[in-house]
Design a protein around this motif. Structure first.
Motif, PDB file in Angstrom:
ATOM      1  N   CYS A   8      37.874  61.209  80.706  1.00 38.72           N
ATOM      2  CA  CYS A   8      37.043  60.866  81.866  1.00 38.72           C
ATOM      3  C   CYS A   8      37.937  60.393  83.012  1.00 38.72           C
ATOM      4  CB  CYS A   8      36.061  59.749  81.502  1.00 38.72           C
ATOM      5  SG  CYS A   8      35.082  60.082  80.028  1.00 38.72           S
ATOM      6  N   ASN A   9      37.722  60.957  84.193  1.00 40.02           N
ATOM      7  CA  ASN A   9      38.515  60.502  85.350  1.00 40.02           C
ATOM      8  C   ASN A   9      37.724  59.468  86.151  1.00 40.02           C
ATOM      9  OD1 ASN A   9      36.621  61.853  87.004  1.00 40.02           O
ATOM     10  ND2 ASN A   9      38.202  62.675  88.314  1.00 40.02           N
TER      11      ASN A   9
ATOM     12  N   ASP B  77      43.241  61.617  87.367  1.00 39.30           N
ATOM     13  CA  ASP B  77      43.420  62.936  86.767  1.00 39.30           C
ATOM     14  C   ASP B  77      44.815  63.034  86.147  1.00 39.30           C
ATOM     15  OD1 ASP B  77      40.901  63.648  87.595  1.00 39.30           O
ATOM     16  OD2 ASP B  77      41.589  64.553  89.456  1.00 39.30           O
TER      17      ASP B  77
ATOM     18  N   PHE C  76      45.169  64.488  81.336  1.00 40.78           N
ATOM     19  CA  PHE C  76      45.467  65.830  80.841  1.00 40.78           C
ATOM     20  C   PHE C  76      46.855  65.882  80.199  1.00 40.78           C
ATOM     21  CE2 PHE C  76      47.789  66.159  84.796  1.00 40.78           C
ATOM     22  CZ  PHE C  76      48.791  67.096  84.543  1.00 40.78           C
TER      23      PHE C  76
ATOM     24  N   PHE D 105      37.247  67.972  79.916  1.00 44.27           N
ATOM     25  CA  PHE D 105      37.445  67.107  81.089  1.00 44.27           C
ATOM     26  C   PHE D 105      36.088  66.706  81.653  1.00 44.27           C
ATOM     27  CE2 PHE D 105      38.293  67.158  85.883  1.00 44.27           C
ATOM     28  CZ  PHE D 105      38.621  65.809  85.913  1.00 44.27           C
TER      29      PHE D 105
ATOM     30  N   GLN E 171      34.512  65.011  84.690  1.00 49.47           N
ATOM     31  CA  GLN E 171      34.815  64.568  86.053  1.00 49.47           C
ATOM     32  C   GLN E 171      33.744  63.605  86.546  1.00 49.47           C
ATOM     33  OE1 GLN E 171      34.515  67.302  89.422  1.00 49.47           O
ATOM     34  NE2 GLN E 171      36.521  66.601  90.151  1.00 49.47           N
TER      35      GLN E 171
ATOM     36  N   GLU F 167      44.469  67.464  89.923  1.00 48.52           N
ATOM     37  CA  GLU F 167      43.116  67.915  89.607  1.00 48.52           C
ATOM     38  C   GLU F 167      43.142  69.363  89.150  1.00 48.52           C
ATOM     39  OE1 GLU F 167      39.150  67.396  92.118  1.00 48.52           O
ATOM     40  OE2 GLU F 167      40.216  69.231  92.688  1.00 48.52           O
TER      41      GLU F 167
ATOM     42  N   THR G 269      44.548  69.613  85.725  1.00 46.61           N
ATOM     43  CA  THR G 269      43.573  69.115  84.750  1.00 46.61           C
ATOM     44  C   THR G 269      42.559  70.193  84.410  1.00 46.61           C
ATOM     45  OG1 THR G 269      43.805  66.816  85.495  1.00 46.61           O
ATOM     46  CG2 THR G 269      41.787  67.387  84.333  1.00 46.61           C
TER      47      THR G 269
ATOM     48  N   ALA H 211      42.119  72.341  80.789  1.00 50.49           N
ATOM     49  CA  ALA H 211      40.911  71.992  80.030  1.00 50.49           C
ATOM     50  C   ALA H 211      40.266  73.234  79.408  1.00 50.49           C
ATOM     51  CB  ALA H 211      39.914  71.282  80.935  1.00 50.49           C
TER      52      ALA H 211
ATOM     53  N   SER I 123      34.600  71.666  80.962  1.00 53.81           N
ATOM     54  CA  SER I 123      34.460  70.519  81.852  1.00 53.81           C
ATOM     55  C   SER I 123      33.001  70.093  81.949  1.00 53.81           C
ATOM     56  CB  SER I 123      34.983  70.871  83.254  1.00 53.81           C
ATOM     57  OG  SER I 123      34.824  69.768  84.134  1.00 53.81           O
TER      58      SER I 123
END
Length: 429
Positions: free
Chosen positions: A122-123, A126, A129, A145, A147, A173, A176, A180, A183
């Protein structure tokens, strides 16, 4: 602090454990809030646990949750020291670096004790990753991921510039998203951004809105003691950071009390954050401490009970590069309680709210204050908005619908779990 010998032992244990891992285990890493304080993370974690997953969470300590490890509602929670905090860019970088170290060390402990198939990051920031890549390369784990906020826009709002660090955040970003396997985002606007800016395949982006569990809100009894002797009570719930606009709400209350001479209106502010002390000082400087109460961080059933005692809610987040694309948790909570609210002209929040909110075009304390008074005086309008908000919350914005999307993401990334019997619904979004 772990010694190098202990870390090495964890790596060895993790290698042994990884061979025996079974499907249906998840590690969630969140940096900016402790769990269960982070309402989105906690709702997801408990939903995954109830669906049969073994769930572990790594998060910082804070807000009364200072145990290094505890198990709550079946979820394993590992907490690390928060480290240096501040408001400067270099301070944030140091904070995130310290957090990244602890996240990696604790992730080895989780892998050796519980195992995991999916690393759910969880951001902001970022940066997680980097940990996910380690587990993808050496252990074949999947990376999901989640966001919460668009980090580049958040930086632009906090520091007012698009400089080297802004461009670096865009790059982080992009890396990331590219690393991923899937997302999660909170609304269609951010899904489009994940596809267009992040390069994610559309069928690997799931919308999971941050909506409350309606069971808690449907049975709530208003905590009338918070009203004291005021005729009208205005409520706010949420974070108190620079981008949240709570200072605009405080100044709007000064306008209401001192310019409009409405001493029958008071304000209840629920929440905490880096701006909390400054906002309390501002309230004192403006001479309205008797009309603005800071309740601090409230969780569990007392939160909806206090909100239910209010006449209207407020979304004071000002229009900016970040807020216009965000879905506000408080918007969904207000609607679940049938609480009409005032908000500025925020594109995504306006879509989420529909006719449950009164939009104030000018993002100033004066316009916000006059919008609050206008809504309080429009009893018939408030009743229409109240009914509309409840209908919307109990129709389109139920957690049960969002949970299907969450479980669909997990079933897609770990299909062995589907064969094990976990419900698998197609992505409804």
């Amino acid at each position: 602090m772990f010694s190098l010998t202990e870390v090495g032992a964890m790596v060895l244990s993790a290698n042994i454990s990884a061979a025996g891992d079974t499907a249906g285990a998840v590690l969630i890493i969140v940096e900016n809030l402790p769990v269960p304080t982070d309402r989105r993370v906690w709702t997801q974690a408990t939903a995954l646990h109830h669906a049969g997953y073994t769930v572990s969470v790594i998060c910082p300590k804070g807000r009364g949750y200072d145990k290094g490890y505890e198990q709550m509602d079946g979820v394993h929670i590992y907490r690390h020291p928060r480290g240096v905090e501040g408001s400067g860019a270099l301070t944030y970088l140091l904070e995130y670096t310290v957090a990244l170290f602890w996240q990696f060390v604790l992730s080895l402990k989780v892998l050796s004790r519980h195992g995991f198939d999916i690393l759910h990051a969880c951001n902001p920031p970022d940066l997680i990753f980097l940990i996910a890549l380690f587990y993808k390369v050496f252990f074949g784990k999947k990376f999901l991921f989640d966001q919460h906020d668009p980090a580049p826009e958040l930086y632009e709002v906090k520091f007012g510039r698009q400089d080297f660090l802004y461009r670096l955040l865009l790059l982080l970003e992009r890396w990331t998203f590219r690393s991923a396997d899937g997302s999660l985002v909170t609304n269609p606007t951010l899904k489009r951004q994940a596809v267009e800016r992040g390069g994610m395949p559309p069928d690997r982006v799931w919308i999971v809105r941050s909506v409350p569990e309606l069971g808690r809100f449907s049975r709530v009894k208003p905590e009338l003691s918070v009203r004291r002797d005021c005729r009208y009570l205005v409520g706010y719930v949420g974070m108190m950071a620079e981008q949240d606009g709570v200072d605009l709400l405080v100044k709007a209350m000064e306008h209401i009390v001192k310019r409009l001479h409405r001493t029958d209106i008071a304000c209840l502010i629920i929440g905490d954050g880096p701006e909390a002390d400054r906002l309390r000082a501002l309230t004192s400087e403006l001479g309205i401490t008797d009309k603005v109460e800071f309740a601090g961080y409230i969780s569990g059933d007392p939160l909806p009970a206090m909100l239910a005692a209010c006449d209207i809610g407020v979304v004071p987040d000002p229009p900016n590069a970040c807020n216009v694309v965000m879905s506000m948790i408080k918007v969904f909570e207000y609607m679940a309680l049938g609480l009409p609210f005032v908000l500025f002209d925020l594109a995504q929040a306006r879509v989420d709210a529909g006719d449950a909110g009164l939009v104030v075009a000018e993002p100033t304390p004066r316009a916000l204050g006059e919008g609050i008074v206008a809504l309080l005086e429009d009893e018939a309008g408030r009743e229409r908005m109240r009914n509309y908000g409840r209908e919307r919350a109990y129709g389109a914005f139920q957690w049960e619908l969002e949970k299907r999307s969450l479980l669909a993401a997990y079933t897609t990334l770990a299909p062995r779990r589907a064969r094990a019997g976990t419900p698998a619904d197609a992505n409804p979004h």
